[in-house]
Design an enzyme around this catalytic site. Structure first.
Site, PDB file in Angstrom:
ATOM      1  N   HIS A  23       0.958  15.033   7.526  1.00  0.00           N
ATOM      2  CA  HIS A  23       0.740  13.785   6.811  1.00  0.00           C
ATOM      3  C   HIS A  23      -0.244  12.735   7.857  1.00  0.00           C
ATOM      4  O   HIS A  23      -0.102  12.764   8.828  1.00  0.00           O
ATOM      5  CB  HIS A  23       1.677  12.922   6.308  1.00  0.00           C
ATOM      6  CG  HIS A  23       1.713  11.850   5.412  1.00  0.00           C
ATOM      7  ND1 HIS A  23       1.007  10.682   5.619  1.00  0.00           N
ATOM      8  CD2 HIS A  23       1.894  11.939   4.043  1.00  0.00           C
ATOM      9  CE1 HIS A  23       1.187   9.903   4.558  1.00  0.00           C
ATOM     10  NE2 HIS A  23       1.624  10.612   3.437  1.00  0.00           N
ATOM     11  N   ASP A  51       8.998  13.981  11.861  1.00  0.00           N
ATOM     12  CA  ASP A  51       8.559  13.058  10.668  1.00  0.00           C
ATOM     13  C   ASP A  51       9.474  13.568   9.466  1.00  0.00           C
ATOM     14  O   ASP A  51       9.214  14.754   9.098  1.00  0.00           O
ATOM     15  CB  ASP A  51       7.205  13.153  10.296  1.00  0.00           C
ATOM     16  CG  ASP A  51       6.566  12.645   8.945  1.00  0.00           C
ATOM     17  OD1 ASP A  51       7.598  12.277   8.174  1.00  0.00           O
ATOM     18  OD2 ASP A  51       5.456  12.590   8.377  1.00  0.00           O
ATOM     19  N   GLN A  99       9.758  14.055   4.165  1.00  0.00           N
ATOM     20  CA  GLN A  99      10.328  15.011   3.161  1.00  0.00           C
ATOM     21  C   GLN A  99      11.289  15.647   3.445  1.00  0.00           C
ATOM     22  O   GLN A  99      12.122  16.367   2.299  1.00  0.00           O
ATOM     23  CB  GLN A  99       8.857  15.954   2.806  1.00  0.00           C
ATOM     24  CG  GLN A  99       7.718  15.433   2.725  1.00  0.00           C
ATOM     25  CD  GLN A  99       7.554  14.731   1.206  1.00  0.00           C
ATOM     26  OE1 GLN A  99       8.455  15.235   0.356  1.00  0.00           O
ATOM     27  NE2 GLN A  99       7.178  13.645   1.026  1.00  0.00           N
ATOM     28  N   LYS A 134      12.020   8.212  -0.485  1.00  0.00           N
ATOM     29  CA  LYS A 134      12.111   9.639  -0.947  1.00  0.00           C
ATOM     30  C   LYS A 134      13.489  10.380  -0.923  1.00  0.00           C
ATOM     31  O   LYS A 134      13.906  11.322  -1.266  1.00  0.00           O
ATOM     32  CB  LYS A 134      11.198  10.395   0.091  1.00  0.00           C
ATOM     33  CG  LYS A 134       9.805   9.985   0.044  1.00  0.00           C
ATOM     34  CD  LYS A 134       8.885  10.554   1.090  1.00  0.00           C
ATOM     35  CE  LYS A 134       7.602   9.918   1.315  1.00  0.00           C
ATOM     36  NZ  LYS A 134       6.977  10.124   0.226  1.00  0.00           N
ATOM     37  N   CYS A 190      -2.519  12.484   1.056  1.00  0.00           N
ATOM     38  CA  CYS A 190      -2.736  12.230   2.828  1.00  0.00           C
ATOM     39  C   CYS A 190      -2.476  13.258   3.528  1.00  0.00           C
ATOM     40  O   CYS A 190      -1.781  13.178   4.679  1.00  0.00           O
ATOM     41  CB  CYS A 190      -1.530  11.088   2.730  1.00  0.00           C
ATOM     42  SG  CYS A 190      -1.768   9.663   1.620  1.00  0.00           S
TER      43      CYS A 190
END
Length: 412
Positions: A129, A206, A209, A232, A370
């Site tokens: 991302h 990261d 998600q 999220k 993104c």
């Protein structure tokens, strides 16, 4: 957070907990398939935030009165919830931020500015991302370090052998998506972390998600930093968390200056606060943190393995259903991926696809998500993306396929 038994997972009953799913769009029942962008919020999260503002609104850490003490208690209880959720060793390793993006910038500007030098390398992958690309580009410009990129395969995978080939004695930081937002690929992070640590590199994941789609255990992973966002994970926007190993956080300078991150201030010297507060300057998003705590409580009140199994079954169903649509091609087919389906159609631009299915009440995402380097890899400008959550059903997939029939009618 300390439960003896999880509630039975029943998607029909779960849907009743999300008020927005009762909405209608263009006189059609809402079908929400944009969970990778932001997930909807259960009633208990909305109630927790409203209760704070209606009954306990006050600043934290600074007051001796009842409202401040209550707000502080609830805010810090949310920190304990985050610690338990990601299985950190200590609550001092959990820093509240505005989300994954700020967490990555914090590490880049605090750890990175303190420890990177000219000629050092930051290793990322081609599927990141933008929030896990741009902060490292800025850092490299500031320090003279070099950004190195691991390629992906045409299925959207990161292969350990390609990753190992890009590691070098100059690699200082490795920043990886746990799960790709554009493709749903689950990276083999355990193996990649081990390879990076063998080279002496620090690893940031990261987890934006992954937070709602994977079991997170930062101690088992042995990552050095882990970042995720509340919105999220069925929580509010504008709040998230950074996990960092205590020894690393202790050696990092503050990211921002201001109130609450100090122990004492004179014009000659400032002494910084203890962890995690030296990284939490100013009045925090108190209601957001409380909402995040409520979201974690809600999500973990179920057997999360049952949620993940439900989403996996939906992914299989959706892959078969979308694969039967003439002229539709799935983009990103890595094995073991989470419930994210990016696709293109021969005759229609993704933005046209999104507009037409919206007219049928179906919300999907279109664009580059993104993740422009991912689009460049596949030689496309954009995709349409359907991303699934704990409240989605096969009926939602059927509604999407029906709406895509409208696209075919218009574009052939």
């Amino acid at each position: 957070m300390h439960r003896t038994a999880a509630r039975a997972y029943d998607v029909g009953r779960v849907r009743l907990d999300f008020p927005i799913l009762e909405s209608r769009v263009w006189c059609k029942p809402l079908v929400y398939l944009d969970n990778a962008a932001t997930a909807q919020k259960p009633r208990c999260v909305l109630d927790a935030m409203r209760r704070f503002y209606e009954e306990h609104n006050s600043n934290v850490h600074r007051g001796v009165h009842y409202l401040s003490a209550t707000a502080t208690r609830d805010y810090e209880a949310a920190r304990d919830g985050v610690r338990d959720y990601c299985r950190a060793a200590d609550r001092e390793e959990i820093v509240f931020t505005r989300g994954t993006t700020e967490s990555i910038n914090l590490v880049a500007q605090s750890w990175g500015r303190a420890y990177l030098r000219e000629g050092d390398e930051v290793l990322i992958t081609e599927l990141e991302h933008h929030s896990n690309i741009v902060p490292w580009q800025i850092l490299c410009q500031q320090t003279g370090a070099k950004l190195v990129v691991v390629p992906i395969t045409d299925r959207g995978e990161v292969l350990p052998e390609d990753f190992a080939q890009q590691l070098s004695e100059r690699t200082r930081m490795v920043a990886l998506a746990h799960v790709s937002n554009a493709l749903g690929t689950v990276l083999p992070v355990t193996e990649l972390i081990e390879l990076a640590h063998q080279r002496g590199a620090v690893v940031l994941l990261d987890g934006a998600q992954a937070a709602s789609h994977a079991e997170i255990d930062v101690q088992a992973l042995d990552c050095d930093f882990y970042a995720f966002s509340g919105h999220k994970l069925y929580g509010p926007t504008g709040v998230g968390a950074l996990y960092g190993k205590e020894r690393l956080l202790e050696g990092m300078p503050p990211y921002q200056g201001g109130g609450d991150m100090i122990r004492s201030v004179t014009f000659e010297e400032t002494i910084y606060n203890d962890l995690p507060y030296k990284f939490e300057a100013g009045t925090p998003n108190i209601a957001g943190a409380i909402g995040l705590g409520a979201a974690i409580d809600y999500f973990t009140s179920f057997d999360t393995r049952a949620i993940h199994a439900h989403e996996s079954a939906l992914l299989h169903y959706a892959s078969q259903a979308l694969g039967s649509v003439p002229g539709l091609s799935l983009v990103g087919t890595a094995p073991g991926k989470v419930a994210v389906l990016s696709f293109v159609m021969d005759a229609a631009h993704p933005h046209d696809i999104g507009t037409i299915v919206d007219s049928e009440g179906v919300a999907i995402r279109t664009g580059h998500h993104c993740a422009q380097p991912v689009m460049e890899h596949f030689g496309i400008a954009a995709t349409a993306r359907a991303s699934l959550g704990m409240y989605n059903t096969t009926g939602d997939i059927d509604a999407l396929v029906g709406a895509l029939g409208k696209v075919r009618e218009l574009f052939g």
